[in-house]
Design a protein around this motif. Structure first.
Motif, PDB file in Angstrom:
ATOM      1  N   ASN A  35       9.676 -36.799 -24.382  1.00  0.00           N
ATOM      2  CA  ASN A  35      10.804 -37.189 -23.545  1.00  0.00           C
ATOM      3  C   ASN A  35      12.109 -37.355 -24.313  1.00  0.00           C
ATOM      4  N   GLN A  36      12.039 -37.265 -25.646  1.00  0.00           N
ATOM      5  CA  GLN A  36      13.245 -37.259 -26.469  1.00  0.00           C
ATOM      6  C   GLN A  36      13.608 -35.850 -26.929  1.00  0.00           C
ATOM      7  N   THR A  37      12.791 -34.874 -26.550  1.00  0.00           N
ATOM      8  CA  THR A  37      13.008 -33.483 -26.952  1.00  0.00           C
ATOM      9  C   THR A  37      13.546 -32.717 -25.752  1.00  0.00           C
ATOM     10  N   VAL A  38      14.748 -32.156 -25.897  1.00  0.00           N
ATOM     11  CA  VAL A  38      15.401 -31.525 -24.742  1.00  0.00           C
ATOM     12  C   VAL A  38      15.274 -30.004 -24.714  1.00  0.00           C
ATOM     13  N   VAL A  39      14.953 -29.371 -25.824  1.00  0.00           N
ATOM     14  CA  VAL A  39      14.860 -27.912 -25.893  1.00  0.00           C
ATOM     15  C   VAL A  39      13.455 -27.480 -25.467  1.00  0.00           C
ATOM     16  N   ASP A  40      13.378 -26.635 -24.424  1.00  0.00           N
ATOM     17  CA  ASP A  40      12.072 -26.234 -23.875  1.00  0.00           C
ATOM     18  C   ASP A  40      11.162 -25.608 -24.925  1.00  0.00           C
ATOM     19  N   ASP A  41      11.716 -24.780 -25.816  1.00  0.00           N
ATOM     20  CA  ASP A  41      10.882 -24.143 -26.846  1.00  0.00           C
ATOM     21  C   ASP A  41      10.237 -25.166 -27.786  1.00  0.00           C
ATOM     22  N   LEU A  42      10.878 -26.301 -27.978  1.00  0.00           N
ATOM     23  CA  LEU A  42      10.315 -27.361 -28.810  1.00  0.00           C
ATOM     24  C   LEU A  42       9.350 -28.243 -28.014  1.00  0.00           C
ATOM     25  N   ARG A  43       9.549 -28.294 -26.703  1.00  0.00           N
ATOM     26  CA  ARG A  43       8.688 -29.114 -25.839  1.00  0.00           C
ATOM     27  C   ARG A  43       7.340 -28.444 -25.571  1.00  0.00           C
ATOM     28  N   THR A  44       7.326 -27.120 -25.503  1.00  0.00           N
ATOM     29  CA  THR A  44       6.104 -26.401 -25.131  1.00  0.00           C
ATOM     30  C   THR A  44       4.914 -26.738 -26.029  1.00  0.00           C
ATOM     31  N   PRO A  45       5.042 -26.740 -27.367  1.00  0.00           N
ATOM     32  CA  PRO A  45       3.884 -27.107 -28.192  1.00  0.00           C
ATOM     33  C   PRO A  45       3.400 -28.543 -27.930  1.00  0.00           C
ATOM     34  N   LEU A  46       4.320 -29.446 -27.639  1.00  0.00           N
ATOM     35  CA  LEU A  46       3.940 -30.826 -27.319  1.00  0.00           C
ATOM     36  C   LEU A  46       3.179 -30.886 -25.999  1.00  0.00           C
ATOM     37  N   LEU A  47       3.635 -30.108 -25.014  1.00  0.00           N
ATOM     38  CA  LEU A  47       2.956 -30.070 -23.716  1.00  0.00           C
ATOM     39  C   LEU A  47       1.564 -29.461 -23.849  1.00  0.00           C
ATOM     40  N   ARG A  48       1.425 -28.464 -24.703  1.00  0.00           N
ATOM     41  CA  ARG A  48       0.101 -27.861 -24.934  1.00  0.00           C
ATOM     42  C   ARG A  48      -0.841 -28.836 -25.631  1.00  0.00           C
ATOM     43  N   GLN A  49      -0.282 -29.716 -26.435  1.00  0.00           N
ATOM     44  CA  GLN A  49      -1.091 -30.741 -27.092  1.00  0.00           C
ATOM     45  C   GLN A  49      -1.461 -31.857 -26.105  1.00  0.00           C
ATOM     46  N   LEU A  50      -0.536 -32.201 -25.214  1.00  0.00           N
ATOM     47  CA  LEU A  50      -0.755 -33.280 -24.263  1.00  0.00           C
ATOM     48  C   LEU A  50      -1.767 -32.911 -23.178  1.00  0.00           C
ATOM     49  N   PHE A  51      -1.610 -31.718 -22.591  1.00  0.00           N
ATOM     50  CA  PHE A  51      -2.416 -31.325 -21.436  1.00  0.00           C
ATOM     51  C   PHE A  51      -3.675 -30.578 -21.835  1.00  0.00           C
ATOM     52  N   LYS A  52      -4.639 -30.579 -20.940  1.00  0.00           N
ATOM     53  CA  LYS A  52      -5.850 -29.779 -21.122  1.00  0.00           C
ATOM     54  C   LYS A  52      -5.488 -28.297 -21.136  1.00  0.00           C
ATOM     55  N   ARG A  53      -4.539 -27.906 -20.266  1.00  0.00           N
ATOM     56  CA  ARG A  53      -4.023 -26.536 -20.238  1.00  0.00           C
ATOM     57  C   ARG A  53      -2.571 -26.579 -19.788  1.00  0.00           C
ATOM     58  N   PHE A  54      -1.731 -25.787 -20.469  1.00  0.00           N
ATOM     59  CA  PHE A  54      -0.326 -25.636 -20.091  1.00  0.00           C
ATOM     60  C   PHE A  54      -0.002 -24.155 -20.118  1.00  0.00           C
ATOM     61  N   GLY A  55       0.216 -23.571 -18.941  1.00  0.00           N
ATOM     62  CA  GLY A  55       0.357 -22.132 -18.789  1.00  0.00           C
ATOM     63  C   GLY A  55       1.645 -21.542 -19.335  1.00  0.00           C
ATOM     64  N   GLU A  56       1.588 -20.236 -19.526  1.00  0.00           N
ATOM     65  CA  GLU A  56       2.742 -19.463 -20.003  1.00  0.00           C
ATOM     66  C   GLU A  56       3.895 -19.552 -19.007  1.00  0.00           C
ATOM     67  N   GLY A  57       5.090 -19.733 -19.535  1.00  0.00           N
ATOM     68  CA  GLY A  57       6.292 -19.728 -18.712  1.00  0.00           C
ATOM     69  C   GLY A  57       6.501 -20.987 -17.888  1.00  0.00           C
ATOM     70  N   SER A  58       5.655 -21.985 -18.052  1.00  0.00           N
ATOM     71  CA  SER A  58       5.804 -23.228 -17.293  1.00  0.00           C
ATOM     72  C   SER A  58       6.799 -24.158 -17.971  1.00  0.00           C
ATOM     73  N   ILE A  59       7.428 -25.016 -17.160  1.00  0.00           N
ATOM     74  CA  ILE A  59       8.453 -25.944 -17.650  1.00  0.00           C
ATOM     75  C   ILE A  59       8.200 -27.317 -17.036  1.00  0.00           C
ATOM     76  N   VAL A  60       8.294 -28.351 -17.856  1.00  0.00           N
ATOM     77  CA  VAL A  60       8.248 -29.735 -17.397  1.00  0.00           C
ATOM     78  C   VAL A  60       9.524 -30.399 -17.896  1.00  0.00           C
ATOM     79  N   ARG A  61      10.390 -30.805 -16.971  1.00  0.00           N
ATOM     80  CA  ARG A  61      11.666 -31.423 -17.346  1.00  0.00           C
ATOM     81  C   ARG A  61      11.463 -32.910 -17.656  1.00  0.00           C
TER      82      ARG A  61
END
Length: 186
Positions: A35-61
């Protein structure tokens, strides 16, 4: 069966168990960074670590909140706007090409109606399923055990307490069937 396995199986569980707390603490730590990271490309690896699955091209604001993360699966090309909250004691499965409006809440957990049982913080969780191509408007609450069928639309400010059939428009509190959706944009 450990307490985390009981939780995700829909059984009554001890929410203060060390194993359950460890998964919750890991999710909390990841979200603090996320929640302190604003750039989507930097957020994606964190989301993949957080979730069981995080699909290609998905965005969580940001900001985004969940309790465990490891019980959440998000398909491809899905968009979740800011302030989404997931109480994910059971699985939350979100399909492909889903749009989720701001301030949407997913509640897999529930507590007994009997106040004596609630004193022990008794909790039971049931999964939520959002199928492909669903659009959920802003400020929607989705309760435990719900499936929202493919291509359906949930109007803003709705509370979904029953399953939604595919290709349907639902709205209100509680959300009710409004009409079947067709291919035109009316």
């Amino acid at each position: 069966m450990n307490e985390f396995e009981k939780m995700i199986s829909g059984l009554t569980f001890d929410g203060a168990d060390k194993g359950v707390s460890a998964v919750r603490d890991q999710a909390t730590a990841l979200q603090a960074i996320l929640n302190q990271t604003v750039v989507d490309d930097l957020r994606t690896p964190l989301l993949r670590q957080l979730f069981k699955r995080f699909g290609e091209g998905s965005i969580v604001r940001p900001p985004f909140s969940c309790e465990f993360g490891q019980t959440v699966e998000i398909g491809d090309n899905t968009f979740m706007n800011m302030n989404v909250l997931m109480l994910d004691g059971a699985s939350i499965s979100i399909g492909n090409n889903v749009m989720i409006g701001p301030n949407t809440h997913f509640y897999t957990a529930s507590h007994p109606m009997d106040y004596r049982q609630r004193r022990g913080w008794t909790t039971r969780c049931q999964p939520i399923v959002i199928e492909d191509d669903v659009w959920i408007g802003g400020n929607v609450a989705i309760t435990q055990g719900i499936t929202i069928g493919a291509r359906s639309v949930i109007a803003a400010n709705s509370v979904v307490t029953r399953d939604v059939k595919p290709d349907s428009l639902y709205g209100g509190c509680p959300a009710k069937f409004i009409r079947t959706l067709t291919e035109n944009f009316d």
